[in-house]
Motif scaffolding. Structure first.
Motif, short mmCIF file in Angstrom:
data_model
loop_
_atom_site.label_atom_id
_atom_site.label_comp_id
_atom_site.label_asym_id
_atom_site.label_seq_id
_atom_site.Cartn_x
_atom_site.Cartn_y
_atom_site.Cartn_z
N GLU A 190 0.74 -1.20 0.10
CA GLU A 190 -0.02 0.06 0.08
C GLU A 190 0.79 1.42 -0.13
N LYS A 191 2.16 1.07 -0.14
CA LYS A 191 3.10 2.36 0.14
C LYS A 191 4.21 2.43 -0.98
N ALA A 192 4.68 3.35 -1.24
CA ALA A 192 6.07 3.65 -1.96
C ALA A 192 7.09 4.03 -0.71
N ILE A 193 7.87 2.85 -0.70
CA ILE A 193 8.94 3.26 0.35
C ILE A 193 10.60 3.00 -0.24
N ILE A 194 11.29 3.82 0.51
CA ILE A 194 12.71 4.08 0.09
C ILE A 194 13.54 3.96 1.52
N ILE A 195 14.35 3.07 1.53
CA ILE A 195 15.29 2.75 2.53
C ILE A 195 16.48 2.96 2.12
N SER A 196 17.39 4.03 2.86
CA SER A 196 18.69 4.34 2.74
C SER A 196 19.53 3.40 3.47
N THR A 197 20.33 2.64 3.04
CA THR A 197 21.11 1.79 3.53
C THR A 197 22.46 1.52 3.20
N HIS A 198 23.36 0.96 4.01
CA HIS A 198 24.77 0.46 3.58
C HIS A 198 24.61 -0.96 3.68
N ILE A 199 23.53 -1.53 4.12
CA ILE A 199 23.61 -3.05 4.48
C ILE A 199 23.11 -3.72 3.33
N LEU A 200 24.05 -4.40 2.57
CA LEU A 200 23.57 -5.01 1.61
C LEU A 200 22.55 -6.30 1.63
N GLU A 201 22.65 -6.89 2.89
CA GLU A 201 21.48 -8.16 3.05
C GLU A 201 20.07 -7.36 3.42
N GLU A 202 20.22 -6.00 3.50
CA GLU A 202 18.79 -5.34 3.73
C GLU A 202 18.27 -5.33 2.25
N VAL A 203 18.80 -5.20 1.36
CA VAL A 203 18.33 -5.11 -0.01
C VAL A 203 17.57 -6.49 -0.34
N ALA A 204 18.53 -7.52 -0.28
CA ALA A 204 18.03 -8.85 -0.73
C ALA A 204 16.90 -9.15 0.18
N ALA A 205 16.61 -8.89 1.33
CA ALA A 205 15.67 -9.17 2.27
C ALA A 205 14.31 -8.44 2.25
N VAL A 206 14.39 -7.17 1.77
CA VAL A 206 13.06 -6.56 1.78
C VAL A 206 12.86 -5.74 0.39
N CYS A 207 14.00 -5.44 -0.48
CA CYS A 207 13.69 -4.46 -1.39
C CYS A 207 13.33 -5.29 -2.86
N THR A 208 12.42 -4.65 -3.43
CA THR A 208 11.95 -4.85 -5.10
C THR A 208 12.86 -4.19 -5.93
N ARG A 209 13.75 -3.35 -5.52
CA ARG A 209 14.63 -2.52 -6.52
C ARG A 209 15.66 -1.90 -5.69
N ALA A 210 16.82 -1.78 -6.42
CA ALA A 210 18.03 -1.08 -5.72
C ALA A 210 18.63 0.02 -6.79
N ILE A 211 18.71 1.20 -5.91
CA ILE A 211 19.56 1.87 -6.64
C ILE A 211 20.91 2.35 -5.94
N VAL A 212 21.96 2.22 -6.75
CA VAL A 212 23.22 2.45 -6.10
C VAL A 212 23.65 3.67 -6.49
N ILE A 213 24.17 4.61 -5.43
CA ILE A 213 24.86 5.89 -5.72
C ILE A 213 26.17 6.04 -4.96
N ALA A 214 26.97 6.57 -5.53
CA ALA A 214 28.28 7.11 -5.09
C ALA A 214 28.81 8.32 -5.77
N ARG A 215 29.34 9.07 -4.82
CA ARG A 215 29.83 10.61 -5.36
C ARG A 215 28.73 11.45 -5.83
#
Length: 247
Positions: A190-215
């Motif tokens: 029911e929501k749009a959710i963004i999780i800012s994280t540096h924990i890669l296991e978090e992405v595999a655990a809950v995310c449907t999509r991943a955006i990688v940012i650097a600099r």
């Protein structure tokens, strides 16, 4: 909410840029998030994750670009935008001398709830984040993990369609991390959710999509499965992308 919001995304970021003097912390970031998506916003320390989250939440003005929540521009219509937003920032909640219950009651009043409705929402937020056992304790006496849960509770209590969560499991023990991830999964449809994280296991655990940012720049935007489609691990993909940006 505008009629086109559902097609455009509950979160829309276009060319978002933030400069501090001669340093560019966020450099032309663009993406949108639809209802039902949980987006992991990944990057090393100093990548621009938290700065992007603060601009999206309306707590920091962009140097360039726009951000909209449910069609409402966070700079031009900040109150309307924030009505639709639950934001968990870095660090502990404010007013550390207040008890957990009083702090959440205060947040509910600020959100415009009164009487039985306010009481119900505070109780529900505490139950969802398992805070009943510390409800009367001053926030300053809580562990880091409990403080994060108080922050998450205030983000949830008005049932917003958009959640922006900066390191939501920071400081939590393994069982608490699992509980928070289960909560995010339950809310996701029911929501749009963004999780800012540096924990890669978090992405595999809950995310449907991943955006990688650097600099300050987006390097990849794909499903977790697509990022590791060549057989590399998420850690290897992340290291390759971020080291390449640093070169």
């Amino acid at each position: 909410m505008s009629e086109s919001t559902e097609n455009q995304g509950l979160i829309e970021i276009e060319g978002l840029t933030k400069r501090f003097g001669g340093f560019t912390a966020v450099d032309g970031v663009s993406f949108s998030v639809q209802r039902g998506e949980v987006v992991g916003f990944l990057g090393p320390n100093g990548a621009g994750k938290s700065t992007t989250m603060r601009m999206l939440a309306g707590f920091m003005l962009p140097s360039e670009g726009t951000a909209r929540i449910c069609g409402e521009d966070v700079v031009k219509r900040p109150v309307a935008a924030k009505r639709n937003l639950g934001f968990l920032p870095e660090g502990a909640p404010t007013y550390p001398e207040m008890s957990v219950a009083d702090f959440l009651d205060f947040c509910a009043r600020i959100r415009g709830f009164g009487g039985a409705e306010r009481t119900r929402r505070v109780a529900e937020a505490m139950a969802r984040t398992q805070l009943e056992g510390v409800r009367l304790q001053p926030i300053e006496t809580l562990s880091k993990g409990f403080k994060r849960r108080v922050g998450l509770a205030q983000a949830l209590l008005h049932s917003p369609p958009v959640l922006v969560l900066d390191e939501p499991t920071d400081g939590l023990d393994p069982n608490q991390k699992h509980e928070v991830r289960e909560l995010i999964r339950a809310m996701a449809p029911e929501k749009a959710i963004i999780i800012s994280t540096h924990i890669l296991e978090e992405v595999a655990a809950v995310c449907t999509r991943a955006i990688v940012i650097a600099r300050g720049r987006v390097l990849a935007d794909a499903t977790p499965a697509a990022l590791v489609a060549d057989g590399r691990s998420m850690e290897e993909v992340f290291r390759s992308l971020t080291l390449g940006a640093a070169a």
